[in-house]
Design a protein around this motif. Sequence first.
Motif, PDB file in Angstrom:
ATOM      1  N   SER A  44       0.971  -1.351  -0.037  1.00 40.83           N
ATOM      2  CA  SER A  44      -0.014   0.592   0.380  1.00 40.83           C
ATOM      3  C   SER A  44       0.780   1.592   0.084  1.00 40.83           C
ATOM      4  CB  SER A  44      -1.172  -0.476   1.603  1.00 40.83           C
ATOM      5  OG  SER A  44      -1.796  -0.999   1.356  1.00 40.83           O
ATOM      6  N   VAL A  45       1.063   1.919  -0.711  1.00 39.52           N
ATOM      7  CA  VAL A  45       1.854   2.990  -1.859  1.00 39.52           C
ATOM      8  C   VAL A  45       0.759   4.596  -1.729  1.00 39.52           C
ATOM      9  CG1 VAL A  45       4.094   3.853  -2.328  1.00 39.52           C
ATOM     10  CG2 VAL A  45       3.490   1.367  -2.528  1.00 39.52           C
ATOM     11  N   ASP A  46       1.011   4.987  -0.209  1.00 38.48           N
ATOM     12  CA  ASP A  46       0.251   6.680  -0.948  1.00 38.48           C
ATOM     13  C   ASP A  46       1.711   6.939  -1.491  1.00 38.48           C
ATOM     14  OD1 ASP A  46      -0.597   9.175  -0.863  1.00 38.48           O
ATOM     15  OD2 ASP A  46      -0.549   9.380   2.016  1.00 38.48           O
ATOM     16  N   PHE A  47       1.573   7.851  -2.743  1.00 43.14           N
ATOM     17  CA  PHE A  47       2.719   8.674  -3.706  1.00 43.14           C
ATOM     18  C   PHE A  47       2.895  10.100  -2.958  1.00 43.14           C
ATOM     19  CE2 PHE A  47       1.670   5.051  -6.450  1.00 43.14           C
ATOM     20  CZ  PHE A  47       2.864   4.751  -6.537  1.00 43.14           C
ATOM     21  N   SER A  48       1.239  10.426  -2.402  1.00 41.24           N
ATOM     22  CA  SER A  48       1.360  12.081  -2.326  1.00 41.24           C
ATOM     23  C   SER A  48       2.630  12.282  -0.705  1.00 41.24           C
ATOM     24  CB  SER A  48       0.054  12.412  -1.802  1.00 41.24           C
ATOM     25  OG  SER A  48      -0.034  11.775  -0.430  1.00 41.24           O
ATOM     26  N   GLU A  49       2.938  10.968   0.273  1.00 42.84           N
ATOM     27  CA  GLU A  49       3.724  10.780   1.331  1.00 42.84           C
ATOM     28  C   GLU A  49       4.931  10.292   0.605  1.00 42.84           C
ATOM     29  OE1 GLU A  49       2.033   9.528   4.427  1.00 42.84           O
ATOM     30  OE2 GLU A  49       0.522  10.271   4.709  1.00 42.84           O
ATOM     31  N   LEU A  50       5.227  10.042  -0.276  1.00 43.24           N
ATOM     32  CA  LEU A  50       6.229   8.901  -0.481  1.00 43.24           C
ATOM     33  C   LEU A  50       6.579  10.196  -1.232  1.00 43.24           C
ATOM     34  CD1 LEU A  50       7.851   6.470  -0.764  1.00 43.24           C
ATOM     35  CD2 LEU A  50       6.983   5.848  -2.653  1.00 43.24           C
ATOM     36  N   ARG A  51       7.765  10.450  -0.871  1.00 41.90           N
ATOM     37  CA  ARG A  51       8.479  11.346  -2.108  1.00 41.90           C
ATOM     38  C   ARG A  51      10.098  10.651  -2.223  1.00 41.90           C
ATOM     39  NH1 ARG A  51       6.266  14.988  -1.619  1.00 41.90           N
ATOM     40  NH2 ARG A  51       4.375  16.197  -0.927  1.00 41.90           N
ATOM     41  N   TYR A  52      10.449  10.437  -3.073  1.00 45.29           N
ATOM     42  CA  TYR A  52      11.331   8.697  -3.438  1.00 45.29           C
ATOM     43  C   TYR A  52      12.239   9.662  -4.274  1.00 45.29           C
ATOM     44  CZ  TYR A  52      14.644   5.457  -4.271  1.00 45.29           C
ATOM     45  OH  TYR A  52      15.371   4.132  -3.419  1.00 45.29           O
ATOM     46  N   MET A  53      13.495   9.895  -4.120  1.00 45.35           N
ATOM     47  CA  MET A  53      14.464   9.578  -5.626  1.00 45.35           C
ATOM     48  C   MET A  53      14.933   9.069  -5.264  1.00 45.35           C
ATOM     49  SD  MET A  53      13.266  12.997  -6.727  1.00 45.35           S
ATOM     50  CE  MET A  53      15.184  12.949  -7.385  1.00 45.35           C
ATOM     51  N   PRO A  54      15.750   7.585  -6.334  1.00 48.93           N
ATOM     52  CA  PRO A  54      16.072   6.824  -5.969  1.00 48.93           C
ATOM     53  C   PRO A  54      17.825   6.901  -6.468  1.00 48.93           C
ATOM     54  CG  PRO A  54      15.459   7.435  -8.566  1.00 48.93           C
ATOM     55  CD  PRO A  54      15.060   8.066  -7.262  1.00 48.93           C
TER      56      PRO A  54
END
Length: 170
Positions: A44-54
């Motif tokens: 379950s992923v909330d993309f508004s909270e997930l700030r991911y820079m690989p």
Amino acid sequence: MCVALLTYADLSARLNISREAARSLARRRRLPRSRSDDGKALVSVDFSELRYMPRPRIDRQADHIAAAMAKIEAFRIEAFKAEVARLEAVATGYRADFERERERADRLAVELLQAAAETMAANAWVARLEDEVAALRTGRRAGGAIAGQAARRLGHLAAAIVDADRAACR
């Protein structure tokens, strides 16, 4: 708040990372997981909270090899530069020798031309003196005495010999 249920493969495609990196990210962030009907893990992923820079992928072994190759290339370049500098120094020495020999050859050519001119002048003097001697020989009388005109010619001959000797000494 947009929550999506994604497999590790879908998450990796959305974040542009590998499948293993997506699985590791889900563990680190403690994202809620569950199983789908086919047995795959769903996250379950909330993309508004997930700030991911690989992070950029770094292949450590390739890095070491690339660094070693760069060092080798730098060493080769420096070796080639040193060789070029050495060859330029040698070429400069050869060029100086060439210039010196060319100047020497020019001087010898001038001396040769002068010697040829002096030889031609000496040959002309010899021819003139031989003519004088021949004239003196034919001008002798039977008694062996030399006439007045022959005496003058003999005097001219002696003067010419002295002049030729002085010219040769210069």
